[in-house]
Design an enzyme around this catalytic site. Sequence first.
Site, mmCIF file in Angstrom:
data_model
loop_
_atom_site.group_PDB
_atom_site.id
_atom_site.type_symbol
_atom_site.label_atom_id
_atom_site.label_comp_id
_atom_site.label_asym_id
_atom_site.label_seq_id
_atom_site.Cartn_x
_atom_site.Cartn_y
_atom_site.Cartn_z
ATOM 1 N N LYS A 24 8.574 27.695 -9.136
ATOM 2 C CA LYS A 24 8.387 27.764 -7.700
ATOM 3 C C LYS A 24 6.735 27.506 -7.378
ATOM 4 O O LYS A 24 6.376 26.976 -6.305
ATOM 5 C CB LYS A 24 8.832 29.019 -7.190
ATOM 6 C CG LYS A 24 8.259 29.635 -5.754
ATOM 7 C CD LYS A 24 9.035 30.749 -5.361
ATOM 8 C CE LYS A 24 8.141 31.371 -4.287
ATOM 9 N NZ LYS A 24 6.851 31.549 -4.460
ATOM 10 N N ASN A 25 6.025 28.242 -7.947
ATOM 11 C CA ASN A 25 4.535 28.246 -7.548
ATOM 12 C C ASN A 25 3.726 27.094 -7.750
ATOM 13 O O ASN A 25 2.596 26.850 -7.491
ATOM 14 C CB ASN A 25 3.756 29.563 -8.113
ATOM 15 C CG ASN A 25 4.217 30.918 -7.417
ATOM 16 O OD1 ASN A 25 4.913 30.820 -6.167
ATOM 17 N ND2 ASN A 25 3.845 32.135 -7.961
ATOM 18 N N ASP A 118 2.599 39.588 4.809
ATOM 19 C CA ASP A 118 4.190 39.753 4.403
ATOM 20 C C ASP A 118 4.094 40.875 3.834
ATOM 21 O O ASP A 118 3.287 41.659 4.103
ATOM 22 C CB ASP A 118 4.490 38.463 3.755
ATOM 23 C CG ASP A 118 3.723 38.322 2.339
ATOM 24 O OD1 ASP A 118 3.093 39.334 2.004
ATOM 25 O OD2 ASP A 118 3.690 37.112 1.989
ATOM 26 N N ASP A 306 2.963 39.052 -10.149
ATOM 27 C CA ASP A 306 4.513 38.751 -9.830
ATOM 28 C C ASP A 306 5.558 39.290 -10.721
ATOM 29 O O ASP A 306 6.596 39.262 -10.508
ATOM 30 C CB ASP A 306 4.781 37.193 -9.654
ATOM 31 C CG ASP A 306 3.968 36.536 -8.507
ATOM 32 O OD1 ASP A 306 3.576 37.276 -7.401
ATOM 33 O OD2 ASP A 306 3.966 35.179 -8.550
HETATM 34 C C1 UD1 Z 1 -0.090 32.851 -5.291
HETATM 35 C C2 UD1 Z 1 1.241 32.760 -5.543
HETATM 36 C C3 UD1 Z 1 1.965 34.351 -5.678
HETATM 37 C C4 UD1 Z 1 0.954 35.308 -6.659
HETATM 38 C C5 UD1 Z 1 -0.494 35.217 -6.369
HETATM 39 C C6 UD1 Z 1 -1.630 35.761 -7.341
HETATM 40 C C7 UD1 Z 1 2.279 30.729 -4.721
HETATM 41 C C8 UD1 Z 1 3.113 30.327 -3.508
HETATM 42 N N1 UD1 Z 1 2.055 32.399 -4.701
HETATM 43 O O1 UD1 Z 1 -0.206 33.405 -3.951
HETATM 44 O O2 UD1 Z 1 3.177 34.417 -6.132
HETATM 45 O O3 UD1 Z 1 1.320 36.526 -6.493
HETATM 46 O O4 UD1 Z 1 -0.747 33.602 -6.379
HETATM 47 O O5 UD1 Z 1 -1.314 35.207 -8.704
HETATM 48 O O6 UD1 Z 1 1.836 30.139 -5.576
HETATM 49 N N2 UD1 Z 1 -7.336 36.324 -0.815
HETATM 50 C C9 UD1 Z 1 -8.360 36.388 0.013
HETATM 51 N N3 UD1 Z 1 -8.826 35.458 0.887
HETATM 52 C C10 UD1 Z 1 -8.177 34.170 0.524
HETATM 53 C C11 UD1 Z 1 -7.535 33.925 -0.100
HETATM 54 C C12 UD1 Z 1 -6.984 35.064 -0.954
HETATM 55 O O7 UD1 Z 1 -8.913 37.546 0.481
HETATM 56 O O8 UD1 Z 1 -8.790 33.266 1.185
HETATM 57 C C13 UD1 Z 1 -7.031 37.449 -1.505
HETATM 58 C C14 UD1 Z 1 -5.310 37.796 -1.205
HETATM 59 O O9 UD1 Z 1 -5.234 38.587 -0.152
HETATM 60 C C15 UD1 Z 1 -4.942 38.382 -2.397
HETATM 61 C C16 UD1 Z 1 -5.677 37.892 -3.529
HETATM 62 O O10 UD1 Z 1 -6.884 37.322 -2.957
HETATM 63 O O11 UD1 Z 1 -5.299 39.815 -2.408
HETATM 64 C C17 UD1 Z 1 -4.965 36.693 -4.414
HETATM 65 O O12 UD1 Z 1 -4.471 35.632 -3.552
HETATM 66 P P1 UD1 Z 1 -4.086 34.276 -4.247
HETATM 67 O O13 UD1 Z 1 -4.514 34.106 -5.451
HETATM 68 O O14 UD1 Z 1 -4.650 33.382 -3.303
HETATM 69 O O15 UD1 Z 1 -2.497 34.363 -3.956
HETATM 70 P P2 UD1 Z 1 -1.774 33.109 -3.184
HETATM 71 O O16 UD1 Z 1 -2.121 31.831 -3.560
HETATM 72 O O17 UD1 Z 1 -1.417 33.658 -1.988
#
Ligand code: UD1
Length: 426
Positions: A24-25, A118, A306
């Site tokens: 999915k990711n 979320d 996850d």
């Molecule tokens: C993706 C995955 C999710 C997984 C996560 C971490 C998808 C669709 N989702 O989510 O299933 O749990 O990676 O492996 O691929 N953050 C910030 N600022 C930003 C971006 C992120 O503070 O601009 C923080 C987030 O709030 C979180 C952390 O960084 O605490 C990790 O987030 P990130 O790695 O970006 O996860 P996603 O890409 O949203």
Amino acid sequence: MDQERFLVGGGARLNGQVRVSGAKNSVLKLMGAALLAEGTTVLRNCPDIDDVPLMRNVLEGLGCTVEHSGDTVAITVPGDLSPRADFDAVRQFRASVCVLGPLTARCRRAVVALPGGDAIGSRPLDMHQLGLEKLGASTRIEHGCLVAEAGRLRGARIKLDFPSVGATENILTAAVLAEGVTTLDNAAREPEIVDLCEMLVSMGARIDGAGTNTITVDGVERLHPAEHEVVGDRIVAGTWAYAAAMTGGDVTVGGIDPIHLHLPLEKLRVAGAQVESYPAGFRVRGVGRLRAVNYQTLPFPGFPTDLQPMAIALAAVSEGASILTENVFESRFRFVDEMIRLGAEATIDGHHVMIRGKERLSSAPVWASDIRAGAGLVLAGLCAEPGGVTEVHDVFHIDRGYPDFVATLSALGADIRREGAGRHHR
Ligand code: UD1
């Protein structure tokens, strides 16, 4: 509101073989990356999950034609794309934010509705914005949308504060069409990032260092469409691994490179399960009651956040006490109250949870709050007393990320069925 629920009987051991489909990711980001080239990009090994049609809606809203047949998704991208991903298409799932990089690169303007927070915590986009700004775009939040505007993007040196998966993806998908070289330090190293880079390279991008924490992109003038097979879903595979271990079962999982699950499988070994790795799969046998182990979620190659609910479910029936530390998302323990409803002995302290394992859990009605929490609750329900039935509500979350969830578990011998009046019939 979706009325569907899963009824899960306690006491079964899982046995047999399963094959996981594409991640999915990964698939959602690959669909977004298709926007980078005019013409038809074909993705194979796509999972049959509800997020794929949602992403299809996003792409169609931008002017693409999407054909979905079996495990193949063909995306035809026009020369003229609309740069606006509206609230209606985007709000249902966060991954749609991955169109930001491709739209900024192709249209020099992107207007992407903010998906909002979320159940696992606030998820800001500051690193996505910072990356695009370093590449020469200006970004702002306006009327609930993230707006990015640029002339031609220029390569830059970017260092992320944290190896964010989504920010790494948006920066890469913008940098591939920028003028000059981009170096991204502290980049995410997840297998899904490597998969995205492989697809971008087959579209004509020049990328080095995918899978390490420094990725270098030498921008090109244009990309061409490609055919690509989506990498196997390590989180789905890991879910079946933990389900096998905690039910004392024997499950062989195919369609996945076990290196992508190195640490989760190692934890199962340390807990006392027998694990064999193959070139494209693994086998997990749960022998007796497993020992408690500690976990810390971290970016890849650390323990994946996850799989945290599956680790908590396993800890709840292991011998001894486990401490699990969540380092990636701020509120990912909300579902632990549901585990407690199933009899788990868990105490939360900030971003740590202590779980004292017991021999059996106790069936109860529980509510899924996100995809992975839902799967973890089902696993816990499998370890409730024989004859007991755990009702898992709000299973639409699970359908967003797990293809054939009920059918797969049933084929492995679990007592599980879907009930209710919703729109899903898998
Ligand atoms: C993706 C995955 C999710 C997984 C996560 C971490 C998808 C669709 N989702 O989510 O299933 O749990 O990676 O492996 O691929 N953050 C910030 N600022 C930003 C971006 C992120 O503070 O601009 C923080 C987030 O709030 C979180 C952390 O960084 O605490 C990790 O987030 P990130 O790695 O970006 O996860 P996603 O890409 O949203």
